[in-house]
Design an enzyme around this catalytic site. Structure first.
Site, mmCIF file in Angstrom:
data_model
loop_
_atom_site.group_PDB
_atom_site.id
_atom_site.type_symbol
_atom_site.label_atom_id
_atom_site.label_comp_id
_atom_site.label_asym_id
_atom_site.label_seq_id
_atom_site.Cartn_x
_atom_site.Cartn_y
_atom_site.Cartn_z
ATOM 1 C CB SER A 261 -106.148 -73.152 -19.101
ATOM 2 O OG SER A 261 -106.877 -74.338 -19.357
ATOM 3 C CE1 TYR B 68 -110.936 -70.576 -18.539
ATOM 4 C CE2 TYR B 68 -109.969 -72.354 -19.833
ATOM 5 C CZ TYR B 68 -110.069 -71.647 -18.640
ATOM 6 O OH TYR B 68 -109.300 -72.016 -17.562
HETATM 7 P P1 NAD Z 1 -112.296 -69.650 -9.064
HETATM 8 O O1 NAD Z 1 -113.617 -69.375 -9.659
HETATM 9 O O2 NAD Z 1 -112.181 -70.479 -7.831
HETATM 10 O O3 NAD Z 1 -111.522 -68.278 -8.799
HETATM 11 C C1 NAD Z 1 -111.501 -67.251 -9.738
HETATM 12 C C2 NAD Z 1 -111.447 -65.933 -9.004
HETATM 13 O O4 NAD Z 1 -111.384 -64.888 -9.986
HETATM 14 C C3 NAD Z 1 -112.694 -65.662 -8.155
HETATM 15 O O5 NAD Z 1 -112.324 -65.296 -6.838
HETATM 16 C C4 NAD Z 1 -113.396 -64.526 -8.882
HETATM 17 O O6 NAD Z 1 -114.094 -63.640 -8.016
HETATM 18 C C5 NAD Z 1 -112.215 -63.832 -9.542
HETATM 19 N N1 NAD Z 1 -112.609 -62.992 -10.682
HETATM 20 C C6 NAD Z 1 -113.546 -63.260 -11.643
HETATM 21 N N2 NAD Z 1 -113.643 -62.225 -12.486
HETATM 22 C C7 NAD Z 1 -112.748 -61.293 -12.067
HETATM 23 C C8 NAD Z 1 -112.375 -60.005 -12.529
HETATM 24 N N3 NAD Z 1 -112.976 -59.433 -13.577
HETATM 25 N N4 NAD Z 1 -111.392 -59.338 -11.864
HETATM 26 C C9 NAD Z 1 -110.807 -59.879 -10.774
HETATM 27 N N5 NAD Z 1 -111.151 -61.076 -10.260
HETATM 28 C C10 NAD Z 1 -112.093 -61.776 -10.923
HETATM 29 O O7 NAD Z 1 -111.445 -70.292 -10.260
HETATM 30 P P2 NAD Z 1 -110.030 -71.050 -10.318
HETATM 31 O O8 NAD Z 1 -110.306 -72.407 -10.820
HETATM 32 O O9 NAD Z 1 -109.265 -70.857 -9.071
HETATM 33 O O10 NAD Z 1 -109.367 -70.261 -11.528
HETATM 34 C C11 NAD Z 1 -108.243 -69.430 -11.388
HETATM 35 C C12 NAD Z 1 -107.479 -69.392 -12.702
HETATM 36 O O11 NAD Z 1 -107.026 -70.710 -13.026
HETATM 37 C C13 NAD Z 1 -108.324 -68.938 -13.901
HETATM 38 O O12 NAD Z 1 -107.555 -68.106 -14.732
HETATM 39 C C14 NAD Z 1 -108.642 -70.236 -14.611
HETATM 40 O O13 NAD Z 1 -108.869 -70.056 -15.975
HETATM 41 C C15 NAD Z 1 -107.367 -71.001 -14.361
HETATM 42 N N6 NAD Z 1 -107.500 -72.456 -14.499
HETATM 43 C C16 NAD Z 1 -108.346 -73.166 -13.722
HETATM 44 C C17 NAD Z 1 -108.423 -74.527 -13.894
HETATM 45 C C18 NAD Z 1 -109.344 -75.380 -13.086
HETATM 46 O O14 NAD Z 1 -109.511 -76.536 -13.453
HETATM 47 N N7 NAD Z 1 -109.906 -74.884 -12.001
HETATM 48 C C19 NAD Z 1 -107.643 -75.181 -14.851
HETATM 49 C C20 NAD Z 1 -106.793 -74.408 -15.632
HETATM 50 C C21 NAD Z 1 -106.712 -73.047 -15.432
#
Ligand code: NAD
Length: 255
Positions: free
Chosen positions: A137, A150
C-alpha cells in the site's frame, strides 16, 4: 502466462479477485484462496461465467493448519506465482485501538505473507523459478492518522520483502511489493464510512478532502492498473526486479 500456476490470497473480493481474473485471462492456472468460503465459491462462479475455470480453497493466512491443508490438497501442483493480497483494516486513534485487532492486522498483513512465502518458497527453489508479489500500500511508504497497525504492517512488508529478495538472490525467484493509493473496493468503502464517523464529516468530504487530497491526480487507482503491474512482475522478463516497492499513487509521494 501459459504453463504458470498462480495462487492468490484474499481473492474472493476486490483487488485479489481482479488479479485472479487478469492472470486467468492471460492463460495462467489460477488457485483462488480466501478466508471466506462463500466468497471463494462466488469468485469461482463469476470466473466460470466468463469461461475461466479456476481452483478454489479456503485459506485464512493467519491459520497454519489451513496452510498445511492447502499444501496437502495441492499435492504435486507447482505454484509459480504467489500473490499475497489478503487484507483487513481498522481505523481508530491508537488510544482507542483494541490491541487484539492491532495484532490481527499485523498477523494478516505481515506475518501472513511470511507464512505463505515460507510454505511455497521451497518448491519455487526446487523449480528454479518463482514470482512473489505482495499487495502492499502507499501506507507502506507514508502514514495517515488512525491507521497505526495497517501502516506499521505495510511498512514491515516492504522490509520483509527486501530480506527475502536477498535470501532468494541465488535463483530466479523475485519478490516485490505493489503499493497503490486508494482503490474503490469493499475495504475502502468501509473506510469511507468509518473515517466520516471519526472525523465527523460527510462521506463525500472523506473522499475529496482526505483520500484524494494528497494525490495530485485526484483519482482512485483502478484494479486494472494493479493487475497490469502484477502481470509484469510475474513475467520472466522481470527477473532482475526484486525487493522493490512499485508505487501507484497518482503522485502522492513526489510532493
Ligand atoms: P477487500 O476487502 O475487497 O478484499 C480483501 C479480501 O481479503 C477479502 O476477500 C477478505 O475475505 C480476505 N481476507 C481477510 N482476512 C483474511 C485472512 N485472514 N486470510 C485470507 N483472506 C483474508 O480489500 P481490497 O481493497 O481488495 O484489499 C486487498 C489488498 O490490497 C489488501 O492487502 C489491502 O491492504 C491492499 N490495498 C488496498 C487498497 C484500497 O484502496 N482498496 C489500497 C492499497 C492497498
Amino acid at each position: 502466462m501459459e504453463n504458470m500456476t498462480a495462487l492468490i490470497t484474499g481473492a474472493g473480493s476486490g483487488i485479489g479477485f481482479g488479479v485472479a481474473q487478469s492472470l486467468a485471462e492471460k492463460g495462467a492456472n489460477i488457485i483462488i484462496t480466501d478466508i471466506n468460503d462463500e466468497a471463494v465459491l462466488s469468485a469461482q462462479q463469476k470466473l466460470a461465467d466468463k469461461g475461466l475455470t479456476v481452483q478454489g480453497f479456503k485459506l485464512d493466512v493467519t491459520n497454519e493448519q489451513d496452510l498445511e491443508n492447502l499444501l496437502a490438497a495441492l499435492a504435486d501442483t507447482r505454484v509459480d506465482i504467489l500473490v499475497n493480497n489478503a487484507g483487513i483494516q481498522h481505523v481508530s486513534r491508537l488510544e482507542d485501538f483494541p490491541m487484539q485487532v492491532w495484532q490481527k492486522i499485523v498477523d494478516v498483513l505481515l506475518t501472513g505473507p511470511a507464512r505463505t512465502c515460507k510454505a511455497f518458497m521451497p518448491q519455487m527453489r526446487e523449480n528454479g523459478f518463482g514470482r512473489i508479489i505482495n499487495i502492499g500500500s502507499i501506507h507502506g511508504l507514508v502514514a495517515s492518522p488512525f491507521k497505526s497497525a495497517y501502516v506499521a504492517a505495510k511498512h514491515g512488508l516492504i522490509g520483509f520483502s527486501k530480506v527475502i529478495a536477498l535470501e532468494t538472490s541465488d535463483t530466479d525467484i523475485t519478490i516485490n511489493t505493489v503499493c497503490p493509493a486508494y482503490v474503490k473496493t469493499p475495504l475502502v468503502e468501509k473506510q469511507i464510512k468509518d473515517q466520516a464517523q471519526q472525523h465527523g464529516i460527510s462521506e463525500e468530504d472523506v473522499i475529496n478532502k482526505i483520500m484524494l487530497e494528497p494525490m495530485p491526480k485526484k483519482s482512485f487507482i483502478d484494479i486494472e492498473e494493479i493487475c497490469a503491474t502484477v502481470c509484469f512482475l510475474a513475467s520472466k522478463e522481470a527477473r532482475n526486479m526484486t525487493g522493490q516497492a512499485l508505487v501507484l499513487d497518482g503522485g502522492w509521494t513526489v510532493k
